[in-house]
Design an enzyme around this catalytic site. Structure first.
Site, PDB file in Angstrom:
ATOM      1  CD  GLU A  75       8.037  -0.317   7.236  1.00  0.00           C
ATOM      2  OE1 GLU A  75       7.009  -0.982   7.028  1.00  0.00           O
ATOM      3  OE2 GLU A  75       8.240   0.813   6.753  1.00  0.00           O
TER       4      GLU A  75
ATOM      5  CE  LYS B  53       3.411  -6.014   3.804  1.00  0.00           C
ATOM      6  NZ  LYS B  53       2.968  -4.816   4.528  1.00  0.00           N
TER       7      LYS B  53
ATOM      8  CG  ASP C  82      -0.390  -0.061   2.521  1.00  0.00           C
ATOM      9  OD1 ASP C  82       0.845  -0.158   2.612  1.00  0.00           O
ATOM     10  OD2 ASP C  82      -1.139  -0.004   3.525  1.00  0.00           O
ATOM     11  CB  SER C  83       4.578   1.670  -0.249  1.00  0.00           C
ATOM     12  OG  SER C  83       4.736   0.558  -1.109  1.00  0.00           O
TER      13      SER C  83
HETATM   14  O1  KIV Z   1       3.555  -1.089   1.555  1.00  0.00           O
HETATM   15  C1  KIV Z   1       4.714  -1.503   1.487  1.00  0.00           C
HETATM   16  O2  KIV Z   1       5.461  -1.272   0.529  1.00  0.00           O
HETATM   17  C2  KIV Z   1       5.220  -2.285   2.614  1.00  0.00           C
HETATM   18  C3  KIV Z   1       6.703  -2.447   2.730  1.00  0.00           C
HETATM   19  C4  KIV Z   1       7.291  -1.189   3.231  1.00  0.00           C
HETATM   20  C5  KIV Z   1       7.080  -3.609   3.564  1.00  0.00           C
HETATM   21  O3  KIV Z   1       4.467  -2.733   3.428  1.00  0.00           O
END
Ligand code: KIV
Length: 271
Positions: free
Chosen positions: A189, A122, A54-55
């Site tokens: 993280e 996730k 979700d980044s």
């Molecule tokens: O959203 C994402 O890219 C993540 C990573 C930072 C692990 O959860």
């Protein structure tokens, strides 16, 4: 079947393949991916996993946080990534508030798997009951502990987690509970190297670090950070792999090799 297929004999990795990598001490490489073109490049480089994180809210959509990202956004981008994948294992994030209850979590996870083509979802935090419910429905789950970006309004800033002994002990206990609830992987993280080492050693499931030292079983970075094309500041734990490489393909390959050979992250990228 993907229109990007370059070798029809190559099959997607499974969660058992990732577990076997941990058992034979082979490091697992992972990058975030949000679209078909980068998915194809990352897959071709042999990177083991792609995380549709979700980044994407920050690096693709231009928001300040990951909070505005919706399940619809996640399904769309996961579909784009899975369309061009051959071998890499695909994990997709359940976005903020999409797993507030077990039933909501299962409905949204099903969309990521059935429509998006993800192999695992996730979710952030020690949401043990939710994880157990999803696993009971046959949905593979990756936990995420340490810095939890979806909690930014409670945390106040993106900072290293688990520095105090009590916080470290809680994180170790949470990691065990997630594993017991059936999580197949764990992302850590921004945690101190000693804590990441402890958790990776104690758990049987693979632990994938980001800002969590070389002692994790694998590494993940946000693609746009390691290609140095992000609009925000690159975090200290990331590295610009374009610096010594002429092409995006070479940079992704350099990252993959550096992870496999435990040359990334170094102390400079750890806490
Ligand atoms: O959203 C994402 O890219 C993540 C990573 C930072 C692990 O959860």
């Amino acid at each position: 079947m993907s229109q990007y297929a370059y070798d029809s004999t190559v099959k997607p990795l499974t969660v058992n393949d990732l577990l076997a990598m941990k058992q034979r001490s082979e490091k697992i490489s992972c990058l975030t991916a949000y679209d078909a073109s980068f998915s194809a490049l990352i897959d071709k480089a042999g990177v083991d996993m792609m995380l549709v994180g979700d980044s994407l809210g920050m690096v693709v959509q231009g928001y300040e946080t990951t909070l505005p990202v919706t399940i619809r956004d996640m399904v769309y981008h996961t579909r784009c990534v899975s369309a061009a994948r051959q071998r890499a294992f695909i994990i997709a994030d359940l976005p903020f508030m999409s797993y507030a209850t077990p039933v909501m979590a299962a409905k949204n996870a099903a969309k990521l798997i059935q429509v998006g083509g993800a192999q695992m979802v996730k979710l952030e935090g020690a949401r043990i009951e939710i994880v157990r419910f999803l696993v009971d429905q046959g949905i593979p789950v990756c936990g995420h502990l340490g810095l939890l970006p979806q909690l930014i309004n409670q945390l106040g800033s993106y900072k290293v987690q688990g520095k105090e002994p009590a916080d470290a002990a809680k994180m170790i206990a949470d990691a065990h509970q997630l594993q017991q609830a059936g999580a197949g992987l764990l992302v850590l993280e921004c945690v101190p190297a000693s804590l990441a080492r402890e958790i990776s050693t104690q758990l049987a499931i693979p632990v994938i670090g980001i800002g969590a030292s070389v002692d994790c079983d694998g590494q993940v970075l946000v693609l746009y950070d390691m290609l140095n094309i992000g609009i925000g500041k690159r975090p200290r734990f990331s590295r610009n792999f374009m610096q010594d490489n002429a092409t995006i393909e070479a940079a992704i390959d350099a990252y993959h090799q550096a992870v496999k050979q435990s040359r990334f992250p170094t102390a400079e990228h750890s806490f």
